[in-house]
Structure formats: C-alpha cells, structure tokens
Design a protein around this motif. Sequence first.
Motif, short mmCIF file in Angstrom:
data_model
loop_
_atom_site.label_atom_id
_atom_site.label_comp_id
_atom_site.label_asym_id
_atom_site.label_seq_id
_atom_site.Cartn_x
_atom_site.Cartn_y
_atom_site.Cartn_z
N ALA A 68 0.83 -1.21 0.00
CA ALA A 68 0.00 0.00 0.00
C ALA A 68 0.86 1.25 0.00
O ALA A 68 0.57 2.23 -0.72
CB ALA A 68 -0.93 -0.01 1.21
N LEU A 69 1.93 1.25 0.79
CA LEU A 69 2.84 2.40 0.81
C LEU A 69 3.49 2.61 -0.56
O LEU A 69 3.63 3.74 -1.03
CB LEU A 69 3.92 2.21 1.87
CG LEU A 69 3.45 2.28 3.33
CD1 LEU A 69 4.60 1.90 4.26
CD2 LEU A 69 2.95 3.67 3.67
N LEU A 72 1.19 4.23 -3.04
CA LEU A 72 0.93 5.64 -2.77
C LEU A 72 2.13 6.55 -3.04
O LEU A 72 2.01 7.77 -2.95
CB LEU A 72 0.50 5.82 -1.31
CG LEU A 72 -0.88 5.23 -0.96
CD1 LEU A 72 -1.11 5.32 0.54
CD2 LEU A 72 -1.98 5.96 -1.71
N ALA A 75 1.60 9.34 -5.67
CA ALA A 75 0.78 10.44 -5.14
C ALA A 75 1.61 11.37 -4.27
O ALA A 75 1.46 12.60 -4.32
CB ALA A 75 -0.40 9.88 -4.34
N MET A 76 2.52 10.80 -3.47
CA MET A 76 3.38 11.62 -2.64
C MET A 76 4.36 12.43 -3.47
O MET A 76 4.63 13.61 -3.17
CB MET A 76 4.14 10.73 -1.65
CG MET A 76 3.30 10.18 -0.53
SD MET A 76 2.72 11.48 0.59
CE MET A 76 4.25 11.98 1.36
N TRP A 104 -3.74 10.66 3.42
CA TRP A 104 -2.77 9.63 3.02
C TRP A 104 -2.88 8.40 3.92
O TRP A 104 -2.84 7.27 3.45
CB TRP A 104 -1.37 10.23 3.09
CG TRP A 104 -0.26 9.31 2.67
CD1 TRP A 104 0.16 9.04 1.40
CD2 TRP A 104 0.59 8.55 3.54
NE1 TRP A 104 1.22 8.17 1.42
CE2 TRP A 104 1.49 7.85 2.72
CE3 TRP A 104 0.66 8.40 4.91
CZ2 TRP A 104 2.47 7.01 3.24
CZ3 TRP A 104 1.63 7.56 5.44
CH2 TRP A 104 2.51 6.88 4.61
N SER A 105 -3.05 8.62 5.22
CA SER A 105 -3.19 7.50 6.16
C SER A 105 -4.48 6.72 5.89
O SER A 105 -4.49 5.49 5.95
CB SER A 105 -3.18 8.01 7.60
OG SER A 105 -3.31 6.95 8.51
N LEU A 107 -5.98 6.40 3.03
CA LEU A 107 -5.76 5.60 1.81
C LEU A 107 -4.89 4.39 2.12
O LEU A 107 -5.15 3.28 1.63
CB LEU A 107 -5.10 6.47 0.74
CG LEU A 107 -5.97 7.58 0.15
CD1 LEU A 107 -5.13 8.49 -0.74
CD2 LEU A 107 -7.14 7.00 -0.63
N HIS A 108 -3.84 4.61 2.91
CA HIS A 108 -2.95 3.50 3.27
C HIS A 108 -3.72 2.41 4.02
O HIS A 108 -3.62 1.22 3.69
CB HIS A 108 -1.81 4.04 4.14
CG HIS A 108 -0.91 2.98 4.67
ND1 HIS A 108 -0.53 2.93 6.00
CD2 HIS A 108 -0.34 1.89 4.09
CE1 HIS A 108 0.25 1.88 6.19
NE2 HIS A 108 0.39 1.23 5.06
N LEU A 111 -6.26 0.58 1.69
CA LEU A 111 -5.64 -0.36 0.77
C LEU A 111 -5.16 -1.62 1.48
O LEU A 111 -5.40 -2.75 1.02
CB LEU A 111 -4.46 0.31 0.06
CG LEU A 111 -4.80 1.33 -1.03
CD1 LEU A 111 -3.55 2.08 -1.46
CD2 LEU A 111 -5.45 0.64 -2.22
N ASP A 140 1.49 6.15 10.80
CA ASP A 140 1.54 6.67 9.44
C ASP A 140 2.06 8.11 9.39
O ASP A 140 2.72 8.50 8.42
CB ASP A 140 0.16 6.61 8.79
CG ASP A 140 -0.19 5.22 8.31
OD1 ASP A 140 0.70 4.35 8.32
OD2 ASP A 140 -1.36 5.00 7.92
#
Length: 292
Positions: A68-69, A72, A75-76, A104-105, A107-108, A111, A140
């Motif tokens: 998952a990280l 993402l 996006a970051m 962001w957290s 989404l993490h 996922l 996160d």
Amino acid sequence: MSDRPSTPRSGAERYLAIRRPVEVGYWLVTYLLSGVGNSVTTWMDVQRLDLPYSAWEVASWEGSSAIALLVLVPAMVWFTGRWPVHLDSWRQRLPLYAVASVVWSMLHVGLMVGMRRLVYAWHGETYVFGDAFLYEYLKDARTFLGIVVVLHVYRLLVRRLQGEASLLAAPDDDSAPVEPVERPSRFLVRKLGREFLVAADDIEWIQAAGNYANLHVRGKVYPLRSTLAELEARLDPARFVRVHRSHLVNVDRIASIEALDSGDARIHLQDGTAVPCSRRHRDRLRTAAAPG
C-alpha cells in the motif's frame, strides 16, 4: 554526423541520465526490504510470545502495508512537487500537509485492509480491523513525514547536480540593474558551487513543474523557482509562446508542427524533442511561428 569529439560526461550528468530507474528502484527495494524485514521480526515476536497467529497472517499484515505504501508513492511525489515546502512558505504549507497526512493515512489503511481481507478470505478466514485507525495514523504520520523529508532533500540534491536557475539580482547601489526585470535576457545558473549565465535565446522550451519552471537548454534542465505564468509574463512574447498549459516554446527552435486528429498538435524542435500543443493555443502558435 559531427566530427567534433564528444565531451566526457561528468558523474552528475551520468546519474541524471539514469535517475528515473534509480528512483523507481529505490522505492521498490525500500518497501521490499520493509515488508520482508517487518514480517520476519513480527513472526519472531509471535513465536516468542506464543501468540495464535499463522505465518501467512503475519506476512499478509506486513506485506499489505508495504504494498500500500508503494502504491501511494506516486501520489506523494506529485503532492510534494505540486506544493513543496520552502523556508519562506512552511507556515502556510503546514495545515495543508497536516490534512494530507490524514488523507494519506486513510488511503494507506483502506488499501492494506482490503488486501488483508482478500488474503484471509482465500484462507477461509475473516479479517477484522476494528477501531485501530488512530493507532495506525500515529504510525503513518511518522512515515508520511519521513517520505516528505526524503523527497525534499532528494530534490534539493538533484537541483544542485543539474543546476538551479535564477534571475540576475539588481546591484545594491543606485546604478542601473544588470538586467531589465521585465524582460531578462540572461539567467544565472548555480551548479555544484559554480555560477554561469544562460542566455534566454538559448532556452529551447520550458515546462511547468509545481512551483518551478524547468528551462531546457541544449539537453540540460535548469529549474527556476517561478510559475510558468510568471515566467511567461517576463519573457519576450515574440519568441516564447505558450503552447500548452504546462509548456512554453522558443519559436526560433521549432523544426515542424504536426497536426493531430484530435485537433491538438505536436511540435518538433530542432534537437528532436516533441512538445505537445493544445488546440486552444494552435492559432497563436501559427501566428508567432509565421515568417515576419
């Protein structure tokens, strides 16, 4: 074919030529090692405490988080490039980054929980996440901050390697400025402790990159801390024409213009670079590129 001997490339230029695969490889290796390493240490804790978990469960926890990280990361990269933090803007950016860390957290967590449920269902089990979001967010937030720092420091180092452009400063006394502020003909470039000038006429095209405008000159890229609109207002409109929301071109460097079925166009520059031209800018480009 030119008979002129080629100039040996420096170490910085060799790195910049392969920076994209290196960047991708960095994130892949980072999260591969993270997923494997965390799985091993968590499994050791499970065995030491004699907890009722299977190896596949532990692997699903840590592997799903790492994947998952990794998903993402783009996006970051986009977010920190679009709204970078500088010494003169960090206070204004702080609320934005605080909100972004929560999103962001979420989404993490979303996922990794989705992946865990799929793995558990495949084993005939049910995964229950519960109300652990605050706990996950606290972890996160540290990871988010670490990624932000890594991306900003890395971009700073890259700018030092490739050179960063700036407008020539006016002198401290009351004498005439070195360059006219409204229409600069040269830019100062600082690269690895050296300074040199780049003529505006030598710029082939310019691309927006967040709070920077990348000046493309003879195969090299020099970021200038300016929006594309601000830079467009300063440059000679008879030479530099907006052809896309994120591109300016030097009309003297255009080799040909290729019309596309969509109504857009593709501009081929003399060095072989292809730059997009949106349909709303085609008429202006034709007018600027027409012989005087």
